[in-house]
Design an enzyme around this catalytic site. Structure first.
Site, PDB file in Angstrom:
ATOM      1  N   GLY A 206      43.673 -28.776  30.083  1.00  0.00           N
ATOM      2  CA  GLY A 206      44.368 -27.803  29.245  1.00  0.00           C
ATOM      3  C   GLY A 206      45.724 -28.246  28.758  1.00  0.00           C
ATOM      4  N   CYS A 316      27.839 -22.208   2.609  1.00  0.00           N
ATOM      5  CA  CYS A 316      27.904 -20.953   1.854  1.00  0.00           C
ATOM      6  C   CYS A 316      28.537 -19.874   2.720  1.00  0.00           C
ATOM      7  CB  CYS A 316      26.515 -20.514   1.438  1.00  0.00           C
ATOM      8  SG  CYS A 316      25.454 -21.845   0.902  1.00  0.00           S
ATOM      9  N   TYR A 345      36.350 -31.988  20.857  1.00  0.00           N
ATOM     10  CA  TYR A 345      35.766 -30.703  20.436  1.00  0.00           C
ATOM     11  C   TYR A 345      35.566 -30.702  18.920  1.00  0.00           C
ATOM     12  CZ  TYR A 345      37.446 -29.552  25.102  1.00  0.00           C
ATOM     13  OH  TYR A 345      37.699 -29.564  26.453  1.00  0.00           O
TER      14      TYR A 345
HETATM   15  C1  LIG Z   1      37.247 -27.582  29.371  1.00  0.00           C
HETATM   16  C2  LIG Z   1      37.688 -27.836  30.736  1.00  0.00           C
HETATM   17  C3  LIG Z   1      38.562 -28.897  31.003  1.00  0.00           C
HETATM   18  C4  LIG Z   1      39.189 -29.744  29.927  1.00  0.00           C
HETATM   19  O1  LIG Z   1      40.064 -28.942  29.183  1.00  0.00           O
HETATM   20  P1  LIG Z   1      40.958 -29.598  28.004  1.00  0.00           P
HETATM   21  O2  LIG Z   1      41.604 -28.409  27.373  1.00  0.00           O
HETATM   22  O3  LIG Z   1      40.022 -30.289  27.095  1.00  0.00           O
HETATM   23  O4  LIG Z   1      41.929 -30.505  28.642  1.00  0.00           O
HETATM   24  C5  LIG Z   1      38.882 -29.151  32.325  1.00  0.00           C
HETATM   25  N1  LIG Z   1      38.366 -28.385  33.330  1.00  0.00           N
HETATM   26  C6  LIG Z   1      37.547 -27.343  33.092  1.00  0.00           C
HETATM   27  C7  LIG Z   1      37.024 -26.560  34.219  1.00  0.00           C
HETATM   28  C8  LIG Z   1      37.188 -27.020  31.795  1.00  0.00           C
HETATM   29  O5  LIG Z   1      36.393 -25.986  31.570  1.00  0.00           O
END
Ligand SMILES: *Cc1c(COP(=O)(O)O)cnc(C)c1O
Length: 381
Positions: A206, A316, A345
């Site tokens: 994240g 469309c 993504y």
């Molecule tokens: C999606 C996810 C990640 C990676 O998140 P990023 O935002 O791409 O860094 C890590 N751990 C879990 C459990 C996730 O669902």
């Protein structure tokens, strides 16, 4: 017309990933969340840098086994794991399984026992964490992900047969800057050690990626210092992170050609080949995907006046918007647009069969060189 094209710059990816690894304390394990981009070249490039891979489906397990045979995944995670998923993770030798609920833990215990194994698990906890300085609470609300702290404490105290609880996993929010991510990590570790006697903590991914700033990067050095502080406070603890987007977002670009430019009630629209069925990121995130325009050599077709443009694809639906830009300069038919930050993504989350357009091509290289060559009259073949 040349088909739209993804270009992955694997040299840039290797450099970026190494800079992340170097910014983190040696003790902190760096996993890559495969779901951000499971492209084989990306996985092969990262294999030499990261400490392991986090898979979140049987498909990702298969991909890892194909691309990196003999290398067991570091973690198997994800919501809604079936018995088949759990059995596959055990058979693949996943070093840790991240468990989402008490019922999932019981099913995993039964499967492990039946095959004479002990599953090493982290309990995914939906822990409320106050962000210091920000009026923001992460986790601690109703969610399909993870378990409530009280359930995790109970699971750790009395695990089913076939289970060894190694610690805690938390992935509470995305888009965190380094100070916030560091504070979250410290809070999760404090709780995990005190309440679950965790020997290991995975504080998730994240880390922020700012799509308005293609040259900007998450402050890995600052985050590394924060994690070093946490690690020093708990000398025996194994500490782990599992970023995805912040690792691969910058290494991919989506290149395409302008089919048409037109004015609609006073606003300029640039219509390109492809669209959000190839690159869903801007639709999913609600942002403008940053791009550069490469002028087609010898083009004498219509051009915008250099004012703001809305760049749309071939679908469309009014949602097929890749970007809105005030600063693109004049754009004409035949120009090549290179959308940056399309390495996470992107293709893998796109609704690729909508309208049954052809898929994009894939190449390895420097996106700027490919786009400039294309605009100059040597399209990628
Ligand atoms: C999606 C996810 C990640 C990676 O998140 P990023 O935002 O791409 O860094 C890590 N751990 C879990 C459990 C996730 O669902």
């Amino acid at each position: 017309m040349t088909r739209p094209l993804y270009v992955h710059d694997l040299d840039a990816l290797a450099t970026h990933a190494r800079s992340i690894r170097d910014a983190l304390p040696r003790r902190v394990e760096l996993l890559y969340a495969v779901k951000a981009n499971p492209d084989p070249g990306v996985l092969r490039t990262l294999a030499g840098v990261v400490d392991g891979f986090e898979a979140a489906s049987r498909g990702e397990l298969r991909r890892l086994a194909e691309v990196l045979p003999g290398r067991a995944p570091a973690a198997y995670a994800g919501p809604g794991k079936t018995d088949e998923d759990l059995a596959a993770a055990l058979a693949a030798g996943a070093r840790r399984i991240h468990v989402e609920s008490p019922a999932e833990l019981r099913r995993l215990g039964a499967l492990a026992t039946a095959t004479g194994r002990t599953a090493q698990v982290l309990l995914r906890v939906n822990l409320p964490v106050d962000a210091p300085g920000a009026s923001l609470v992460m986790g601690g609300g109703p969610s399909p992900f993870g378990m409530d702290p009280a359930d995790a404490v109970e699971c750790a105290r009395r695990p089913p047969a076939g289970i060894e609880v190694r610690g805690v996993h938390a992935h509470l929010a995305s888009g965190l800057d380094a100070p916030l991510a560091g504070a979250v990590a410290a809070a999760v570790v404090r709780w995990a050690v005190a309440d679950v006697a965790a020997a290991e903590v995975d504080v998730g991914g994240g880390m922020a990626v700012d799509y308005t700033d293609p040259a900007g990067r998450f402050d890995w050095a600052g985050y590394g210092r924060a994690l070093a502080g946490v690690a020093d406070a708990y000398p025996g603890l194994r500490l782990r992170i599992e970023p995805g987007r912040s690792v691969t977002a910058y290494c991919g670009a989506y290149l395409t050609e302008v089919i048409d430019v037109k004015r609609s009630y006073g606003e300029w629209f640039v219509v390109v080949a492809g669209g959000t069925h190839h690159l869903r990121t801007p639709a999913a995130k609600g942002h403008a995907q940053p791009f550069r325009a490469y002028r087609r050599s010898g083009a004498d077709g219509p051009r915008t006046d250099g004012g703001p443009v809305t760049v749309v694809g071939q679908l469309c639906t009014p949602k097929d918007v890749l970007s809105r830009s005030a600063t693109a300069g004049p754009i004409g038919v035949g120009d090549v647009l290179a959308f940056a930050m399309a390495g996470a993504y992107a293709w893998n989350i796109s609704h690729r069969d909508f309208l049954l357009h052809e898929p994009p091509l894939f190449r390895i290289g420097d996106p700027d060189e490919v786009a400039a060559g294309w605009a100059a009259g040597s399209p990628p073949s």
